[in-house]
Design an enzyme around this catalytic site. Structure first.
Site, PDB file in Angstrom:
ATOM      1  N   SER A   1     -11.286  -2.475   2.533  1.00 19.55           N
ATOM      2  CA  SER A   1     -10.719  -2.676   3.898  1.00 19.55           C
ATOM      3  C   SER A   1     -10.343  -1.601   4.450  1.00 19.55           C
ATOM      4  CB  SER A   1      -9.436  -3.549   3.796  1.00 19.55           C
ATOM      5  OG  SER A   1      -9.704  -4.644   3.059  1.00 19.55           O
TER       6      SER A   1
ATOM      7  N   ARG B   1       1.015  -1.165  -0.085  1.00 23.56           N
ATOM      8  CA  ARG B   1       0.060  -0.160  -0.218  1.00 23.56           C
ATOM      9  C   ARG B   1       0.840   1.241   0.009  1.00 23.56           C
ATOM     10  NH1 ARG B   1      -2.460  -3.563  -1.703  1.00 23.56           N
ATOM     11  NH2 ARG B   1      -3.880  -4.654  -0.769  1.00 23.56           N
TER      12      ARG B   1
ATOM     13  N   GLU C   1      -6.219   1.808   6.686  1.00 21.74           N
ATOM     14  CA  GLU C   1      -5.797   1.869   5.104  1.00 21.74           C
ATOM     15  C   GLU C   1      -6.606   2.972   4.351  1.00 21.74           C
ATOM     16  OE1 GLU C   1      -5.609  -1.833   3.086  1.00 21.74           O
ATOM     17  OE2 GLU C   1      -6.386  -1.015   1.333  1.00 21.74           O
TER      18      GLU C   1
HETATM   19  C1  LIG Z   1     -15.729  -2.522  -2.094  1.00 20.19           C
HETATM   20  C2  LIG Z   1     -14.451  -2.165  -2.031  1.00 20.19           C
HETATM   21  C3  LIG Z   1     -13.227  -3.202  -2.280  1.00 20.19           C
HETATM   22  C4  LIG Z   1     -12.032  -2.935  -2.476  1.00 20.19           C
HETATM   23  N1  LIG Z   1     -11.368  -3.677  -2.685  1.00 20.19           N
HETATM   24  C5  LIG Z   1      -9.641  -3.399  -2.741  1.00 20.19           C
HETATM   25  C6  LIG Z   1      -8.823  -4.236  -3.187  1.00 20.19           C
HETATM   26  O1  LIG Z   1      -8.868  -5.613  -3.234  1.00 20.19           O
HETATM   27  N2  LIG Z   1      -7.620  -4.097  -2.970  1.00 20.19           N
HETATM   28  C7  LIG Z   1      -7.021  -2.852  -2.903  1.00 20.19           C
HETATM   29  O2  LIG Z   1      -5.985  -2.549  -2.946  1.00 20.19           O
HETATM   30  N3  LIG Z   1      -7.933  -1.802  -2.606  1.00 20.19           N
HETATM   31  C8  LIG Z   1      -9.225  -2.043  -2.448  1.00 20.19           C
HETATM   32  N4  LIG Z   1     -10.237  -1.174  -2.309  1.00 20.19           N
HETATM   33  C9  LIG Z   1      -9.912   0.182  -1.999  1.00 20.19           C
HETATM   34  C10 LIG Z   1      -9.676   1.188  -3.306  1.00 20.19           C
HETATM   35  O3  LIG Z   1     -10.607   0.823  -4.288  1.00 20.19           O
HETATM   36  C11 LIG Z   1      -8.228   1.321  -3.765  1.00 20.19           C
HETATM   37  O4  LIG Z   1      -7.350   1.642  -2.662  1.00 20.19           O
HETATM   38  C12 LIG Z   1      -8.141   1.973  -5.032  1.00 20.19           C
HETATM   39  O5  LIG Z   1      -6.793   1.911  -5.555  1.00 20.19           O
HETATM   40  C13 LIG Z   1      -8.490   3.571  -4.560  1.00 20.19           C
HETATM   41  O6  LIG Z   1      -8.367   4.414  -5.873  1.00 20.19           O
HETATM   42  P1  LIG Z   1      -9.429   5.531  -5.932  1.00 20.19           P
HETATM   43  O7  LIG Z   1      -9.327   6.167  -7.527  1.00 20.19           O
HETATM   44  O8  LIG Z   1     -10.677   5.324  -5.518  1.00 20.19           O
HETATM   45  O9  LIG Z   1      -8.523   6.633  -4.915  1.00 20.19           O
HETATM   46  P2  LIG Z   1      -9.297   7.703  -3.830  1.00 20.19           P
HETATM   47  O10 LIG Z   1     -10.040   6.865  -2.779  1.00 20.19           O
HETATM   48  O11 LIG Z   1     -10.087   8.898  -4.889  1.00 20.19           O
HETATM   49  O12 LIG Z   1      -7.733   8.282  -3.255  1.00 20.19           O
HETATM   50  C14 LIG Z   1      -7.191   7.308  -2.557  1.00 20.19           C
HETATM   51  C15 LIG Z   1      -5.769   8.131  -2.258  1.00 20.19           C
HETATM   52  O13 LIG Z   1      -5.038   8.003  -3.519  1.00 20.19           O
HETATM   53  C16 LIG Z   1      -4.912   9.239  -3.950  1.00 20.19           C
HETATM   54  N5  LIG Z   1      -5.194   9.479  -5.442  1.00 20.19           N
HETATM   55  C17 LIG Z   1      -6.171   9.137  -6.162  1.00 20.19           C
HETATM   56  N6  LIG Z   1      -5.906   9.374  -7.440  1.00 20.19           N
HETATM   57  C18 LIG Z   1      -4.932   9.851  -7.510  1.00 20.19           C
HETATM   58  C19 LIG Z   1      -3.919  10.531  -8.593  1.00 20.19           C
HETATM   59  N7  LIG Z   1      -4.172  10.353  -9.742  1.00 20.19           N
HETATM   60  N8  LIG Z   1      -2.534  11.008  -8.404  1.00 20.19           N
HETATM   61  C20 LIG Z   1      -1.958  10.863  -7.046  1.00 20.19           C
HETATM   62  N9  LIG Z   1      -2.838  10.794  -6.157  1.00 20.19           N
HETATM   63  C21 LIG Z   1      -4.100  10.069  -6.334  1.00 20.19           C
HETATM   64  C22 LIG Z   1      -5.832  10.351  -3.002  1.00 20.19           C
HETATM   65  O14 LIG Z   1      -5.043  11.610  -2.955  1.00 20.19           O
HETATM   66  C23 LIG Z   1      -5.845   9.597  -1.736  1.00 20.19           C
HETATM   67  O15 LIG Z   1      -4.684   9.738  -1.109  1.00 20.19           O
HETATM   68  C24 LIG Z   1     -11.591  -1.511  -2.352  1.00 20.19           C
HETATM   69  C25 LIG Z   1     -12.358  -0.671  -2.025  1.00 20.19           C
HETATM   70  C26 LIG Z   1     -13.950  -0.761  -1.794  1.00 20.19           C
HETATM   71  C27 LIG Z   1     -14.845   0.437  -1.778  1.00 20.19           C
END
Ligand SMILES: Cc1cc2nc3c(=O)[nH]c(=O)nc-3n(C[C@H](O)[C@H](O)[C@H](O)COP(=O)(O)OP(=O)(O)OC[C@H]3O[C@@H](n4cnc5c(N)ncnc54)[C@H](O)[C@@H]3O)c2cc1C
Length: 303
Positions: A226, A176, A296
């Site tokens: 998570s 992560r 996380e």
């Molecule tokens: C039902 C469910 C299941 C999930 N399963 C998993 C899984 O199996 N594995 C896993 O790893 N995660 C999982 N996640 C968590 C999440 O989907 C991941 O961490 C995902 O990578 C977050 O991406 P996001 O675009 O939604 O980021 P956001 O939630 O919008 O942002 C998260 C972080 O990333 C930063 N960020 C976002 N985009 C950028 C960018 N372009 N440049 C720089 N920083 C950026 C933000 O500033 C913030 O700090 C799950 C979530 C849910 C709701």
């Protein structure tokens, strides 16, 4: 003041791409969070750089948002600019074994593109509900796969506005985390290199993983996945369950009965409910097992 900032942002990204007092509950999978002063959706690198420059020079705080699937925004919201790298920056192209995509591309689309091209290696990503950018920052992973296994190169912009291309071996990706996270870079695009595979097998594996998620995860409730990181040698969900916290509730936030590693929104939960619940869970697990649970989920705003 607010009008002047709005106008300046509109000049950079266009009127349709700036929202004011935008409820963040609309942009997070937790369905929680108060208003952001400005919500801006750039559509290219130059616009991102210009918005960053504006924020820097006007000393306006900003935050980069993907799909908000790993995020808890406070009930007061965010005083500043939310810069969403989302659907306005979601071009994707495939050539040979490589897939290039802008950071706003949903991971599901990215994984589908791999399957369409008969490329294996991205199956793990199909069910993660974030953007490619968010996945790079966090080194998202599931079921034995992680972003670090497939990335070839990432293009970022630094907070000072410098464009940087980072080859895979310099991404410093760990559990992560990545250099992108440590340096506070903004991901603009990424290229992955995959292996040729059999399309039916790739799709079958994706279906198998999707079925596992439905079976194990509380996908019928809003959440951010998570809630806590995996403490070394343990599973957060199991520790929480063993501590007797299955179904533990604060207001309308609850430790999922289906999977104790997830905090869910039963409907109308506040960020305060979720935060308090996370604090309680952390404290009780620490008391029982002397193990520190680290969130996380990323938190934004005042808690
Ligand atoms: C039902 C469910 C299941 C999930 N399963 C998993 C899984 O199996 N594995 C896993 O790893 N995660 C999982 N996640 C968590 C999440 O989907 C991941 O961490 C995902 O990578 C977050 O991406 P996001 O675009 O939604 O980021 P956001 O939630 O919008 O942002 C998260 C972080 O990333 C930063 N960020 C976002 N985009 C950028 C960018 N372009 N440049 C720089 N920083 C950026 C933000 O500033 C913030 O700090 C799950 C979530 C849910 C709701």
């Amino acid at each position: 003041m607010k009008e002047a900032i709005k106008k300046a942002l509109e000049e950079i990204v266009g009127q349709d791409a700036v929202l004011v007092n935008e409820p963040m509950e609309k942009h997070t999978t937790f369905r929680v969070g108060g208003p952001a002063d400005y919500f801006v959706c750039p559509s290219d690198t130059e616009q991102v750089q210009k918005v960053l420059k504006f924020c820097r020079e006007s000393e306006t705080p900003y935050f980069i948002l993907g799909k908000g699937s790993n995020l808890l925004v406070s009930d007061e919201g965010f005083r500043g600019v939310i810069l969403q790298i989302g659907k306005n920056m979601s071009r994707i192209e495939r050539e040979g074994n490589r897939i290039w995509a802008q950071a706003g591309t949903p991971l599901a689309i990215f994984a589908k593109e791999a399957a369409d091209g008969g490329l294996t290696g991205a199956e793990f990503a199909a069910g993660i509900p974030g953007t490619l950018g968010g996945a790079v920052v966090m080194n998202a992973g599931a079921y034995g796969g992680e972003m670090k296994d497939i990335l070839k190169e990432v293009t970022v912009v630094s907070q000072e506005g410098e464009l940087i291309r980072i080859p895979a071996q310099k991404l410093e990706m760990g559990y992560r985390t990545s250099i992108v996270k440590k340096a506070g870079y903004i991901v603009l695009e990424a290229t992955a290199e995959l292996e040729p595979g059999k399309e039916e097998e790739i799709r079958a594996r994706m279906k198998e993983l999707a079925d596992l998620r439905v079976q194990k995860q509380p996908l019928d409730y809003p959440s951010a996945g998570s809630t806590f990181k995996r403490p070394e040698g343990h599973f957060a969900g199991k520790l929480i369950m063993d501590a007797g916290l299955r179904g533990y509730r604060v207001g309308n936030a609850q430790v999922s009965e289906k999977h104790c590693g997830f905090v869910i929104n039963l409907g109308g939960a506040t960020a305060k409910d979720v935060y308090q619940l996370m604090q309680d869970v952390g404290r009780i697990v620490k008391e029982k097992y002397q193990i520190e649970l680290e969130p996380e989920v990323k938190m934004l705003g005042k808690f």
